[in-house]
Design a protein around this motif. Structure first.
Motif, mmCIF file in Angstrom:
data_model
loop_
_atom_site.group_PDB
_atom_site.id
_atom_site.type_symbol
_atom_site.label_atom_id
_atom_site.label_comp_id
_atom_site.label_asym_id
_atom_site.label_seq_id
_atom_site.Cartn_x
_atom_site.Cartn_y
_atom_site.Cartn_z
ATOM 1 N N GLN A 52 1.784 0.590 -9.359
ATOM 2 C CA GLN A 52 2.064 1.339 -8.141
ATOM 3 C C GLN A 52 3.557 1.420 -7.810
ATOM 4 O OE1 GLN A 52 -0.627 2.852 -6.167
ATOM 5 N NE2 GLN A 52 -1.394 2.531 -8.226
ATOM 6 N N LEU A 53 4.376 1.604 -8.826
ATOM 7 C CA LEU A 53 5.816 1.738 -8.618
ATOM 8 C C LEU A 53 6.202 3.214 -8.558
ATOM 9 C CD1 LEU A 53 7.157 -1.015 -11.052
ATOM 10 C CD2 LEU A 53 6.927 -1.146 -8.577
ATOM 11 N N THR A 54 7.313 3.491 -7.919
ATOM 12 C CA THR A 54 7.808 4.861 -7.798
ATOM 13 C C THR A 54 8.917 5.099 -8.824
ATOM 14 O OG1 THR A 54 9.496 4.239 -6.201
ATOM 15 C CG2 THR A 54 7.330 4.874 -5.318
ATOM 16 N N ASP A 55 9.331 6.344 -8.952
ATOM 17 C CA ASP A 55 10.417 6.676 -9.883
ATOM 18 C C ASP A 55 11.694 5.914 -9.528
ATOM 19 O OD1 ASP A 55 8.905 8.383 -11.447
ATOM 20 O OD2 ASP A 55 9.452 10.168 -10.303
ATOM 21 N N ALA A 56 11.938 5.720 -8.229
ATOM 22 C CA ALA A 56 13.132 4.982 -7.794
ATOM 23 C C ALA A 56 13.073 3.533 -8.295
ATOM 24 C CB ALA A 56 13.245 5.014 -6.280
ATOM 25 N N ASP A 57 11.880 2.950 -8.311
ATOM 26 C CA ASP A 57 11.732 1.579 -8.807
ATOM 27 C C ASP A 57 12.051 1.501 -10.297
ATOM 28 O OD1 ASP A 57 10.833 0.637 -6.287
ATOM 29 O OD2 ASP A 57 8.783 1.274 -6.749
ATOM 30 N N PHE A 58 11.679 2.530 -11.028
ATOM 31 C CA PHE A 58 11.912 2.518 -12.478
ATOM 32 C C PHE A 58 13.378 2.718 -12.827
ATOM 33 C CE2 PHE A 58 7.344 3.289 -12.520
ATOM 34 C CZ PHE A 58 6.959 2.421 -13.532
ATOM 35 N N LYS A 59 14.137 3.351 -11.945
ATOM 36 C CA LYS A 59 15.559 3.568 -12.223
ATOM 37 C C LYS A 59 16.314 2.248 -12.329
ATOM 38 C CE LYS A 59 15.964 8.201 -10.384
ATOM 39 N NZ LYS A 59 16.543 9.074 -9.383
ATOM 40 N N GLU A 100 -2.904 -4.497 -5.625
ATOM 41 C CA GLU A 100 -4.275 -3.981 -5.570
ATOM 42 C C GLU A 100 -4.574 -3.347 -4.208
ATOM 43 O OE1 GLU A 100 -7.700 -2.664 -6.974
ATOM 44 O OE2 GLU A 100 -6.151 -3.647 -8.177
ATOM 45 N N GLU A 101 -4.099 -3.955 -3.141
ATOM 46 C CA GLU A 101 -4.301 -3.404 -1.796
ATOM 47 C C GLU A 101 -3.613 -2.044 -1.668
ATOM 48 O OE1 GLU A 101 -5.612 -2.685 1.867
ATOM 49 O OE2 GLU A 101 -6.274 -4.356 0.611
ATOM 50 N N HIS A 102 -2.408 -1.930 -2.198
ATOM 51 C CA HIS A 102 -1.689 -0.657 -2.161
ATOM 52 C C HIS A 102 -2.433 0.395 -2.985
ATOM 53 C CE1 HIS A 102 1.453 2.303 -3.202
ATOM 54 N NE2 HIS A 102 1.792 2.117 -1.954
ATOM 55 N N ARG A 103 -2.943 0.019 -4.146
ATOM 56 C CA ARG A 103 -3.699 0.931 -4.993
ATOM 57 C C ARG A 103 -4.938 1.437 -4.243
ATOM 58 N NH1 ARG A 103 -4.790 -2.088 -9.473
ATOM 59 N NH2 ARG A 103 -2.881 -1.430 -10.465
ATOM 60 N N ARG A 104 -5.649 0.512 -3.570
ATOM 61 C CA ARG A 104 -6.843 0.894 -2.803
ATOM 62 C C ARG A 104 -6.495 1.857 -1.661
ATOM 63 N NH1 ARG A 104 -8.268 -4.245 -1.517
ATOM 64 N NH2 ARG A 104 -8.523 -5.185 -3.542
ATOM 65 N N SER A 105 -5.412 1.563 -0.950
ATOM 66 C CA SER A 105 -5.030 2.433 0.169
ATOM 67 C C SER A 105 -4.625 3.815 -0.337
ATOM 68 C CB SER A 105 -3.916 1.805 0.997
ATOM 69 O OG SER A 105 -2.713 1.759 0.271
ATOM 70 N N GLN A 106 -3.961 3.884 -1.489
ATOM 71 C CA GLN A 106 -3.584 5.170 -2.074
ATOM 72 C C GLN A 106 -4.832 5.962 -2.467
ATOM 73 O OE1 GLN A 106 -0.514 5.583 -1.088
ATOM 74 N NE2 GLN A 106 0.273 6.230 -3.052
ATOM 75 N N LEU A 107 -5.806 5.285 -3.056
ATOM 76 C CA LEU A 107 -7.052 5.931 -3.463
ATOM 77 C C LEU A 107 -7.801 6.451 -2.236
ATOM 78 C CD1 LEU A 107 -9.093 6.676 -5.648
ATOM 79 C CD2 LEU A 107 -10.066 4.399 -5.398
ATOM 80 N N GLU A 108 -7.881 5.641 -1.190
ATOM 81 C CA GLU A 108 -8.551 6.066 0.038
ATOM 82 C C GLU A 108 -7.851 7.272 0.654
ATOM 83 O OE1 GLU A 108 -8.796 2.647 2.583
ATOM 84 O OE2 GLU A 108 -10.146 1.595 1.216
ATOM 85 N N ALA A 109 -6.526 7.271 0.641
ATOM 86 C CA ALA A 109 -5.768 8.399 1.193
ATOM 87 C C ALA A 109 -6.039 9.672 0.387
ATOM 88 C CB ALA A 109 -4.279 8.090 1.199
ATOM 89 N N ARG A 110 -6.100 9.557 -0.944
ATOM 90 C CA ARG A 110 -6.401 10.715 -1.784
ATOM 91 C C ARG A 110 -7.808 11.239 -1.519
ATOM 92 N NH1 ARG A 110 -5.529 8.430 -7.124
ATOM 93 N NH2 ARG A 110 -3.823 7.147 -6.468
ATOM 94 N N LEU A 111 -8.775 10.317 -1.404
ATOM 95 C CA LEU A 111 -10.154 10.728 -1.144
ATOM 96 C C LEU A 111 -10.278 11.396 0.220
ATOM 97 C CD1 LEU A 111 -12.149 7.694 -2.585
ATOM 98 C CD2 LEU A 111 -11.946 9.992 -3.557
ATOM 99 N N GLU A 112 -9.579 10.864 1.215
ATOM 100 C CA GLU A 112 -9.598 11.443 2.553
ATOM 101 C C GLU A 112 -8.980 12.841 2.547
ATOM 102 O OE1 GLU A 112 -7.627 10.450 6.847
ATOM 103 O OE2 GLU A 112 -8.412 8.761 5.686
#
Length: 170
Positions: A52-59, A100-112
């Motif tokens: 659950q990292l962003t492009d900024a994290d990978f830089k 894992e909590e962040h992954r779940r919240s992202q999934l819930e937001a997508r489903l919503e």
């Protein structure tokens, strides 16, 4: 002799005097071939999904560029040292449970968001169906007297006037 400071140019894992210079340039770690085999590489897409990292994290992380094995014409893929990606994710989210909590919240937001879009689509379809039903009723209502009087109109000129009248009213 063995109690002195460690040599600077040696493997960080086993203290071997040889290490992979490509990994040292890319990731900033000195690992020999044996120790390098114990530390996995992960693609950017897979790492984004897992950690659950962003492009900024990978830089902030080092990476290797390799030709895309599935599509040679596509952009080269970026490979990251999994231990460094995990460390960045733990720093950002605190723990594996935080990831894992962040992954779940992202999934819930997508489903919503998907459910809202589906609702909007259904509402738009119902509105369009209602509009078409109103138009159909109006045509039937307005065309009733015209059809009854069409017997009075003679020839193609009369039919043309009838058709123009229906179109203009819509």
């Amino acid at each position: 002799m063995g109690d002195g400071p460690p040599l600077r140019d040696q493997c960080q894992g086993c203290s071997s005097l040889s290490y992979d210079q490509e990994w040292q340039r890319a990731f900033g770690v000195k690992l020999c071939l044996m120790c390098k085999a114990n530390d996995d590489l992960v693609s950017k897409g897979h790492a984004k999904e897992l950690f659950q990292l962003t492009d900024a994290d990978f830089k902030k992380l080092g990476s290797l560029s390799k030709a895309n094995p599935r599509h040679k014409d596509w952009t080269a893929m970026r490979l990251y040292l999994q231990s460094q990606v995990e460390a960045a994710a733990h720093k950002k989210y605190g723990s594996a449970e935080g990831i894992e909590e962040h992954r779940r919240s992202q999934l819930e937001a997508r489903l919503e968001a998907k459910a809202k879009k589906r609702t909007r689509t259904l509402q738009a379809d119902a509105k369009e169906a209602d509009k078409l039903a109103r138009i159909r009723r109006r045509i039937e209502t307005d065309a009733g007297p015209l059809v009854a009087s069409s017997g009075q109109l003679a020839g193609t000129e009369g039919r043309r006037e009838l058709a123009q009248g229906v179109v203009e009213e819509l």
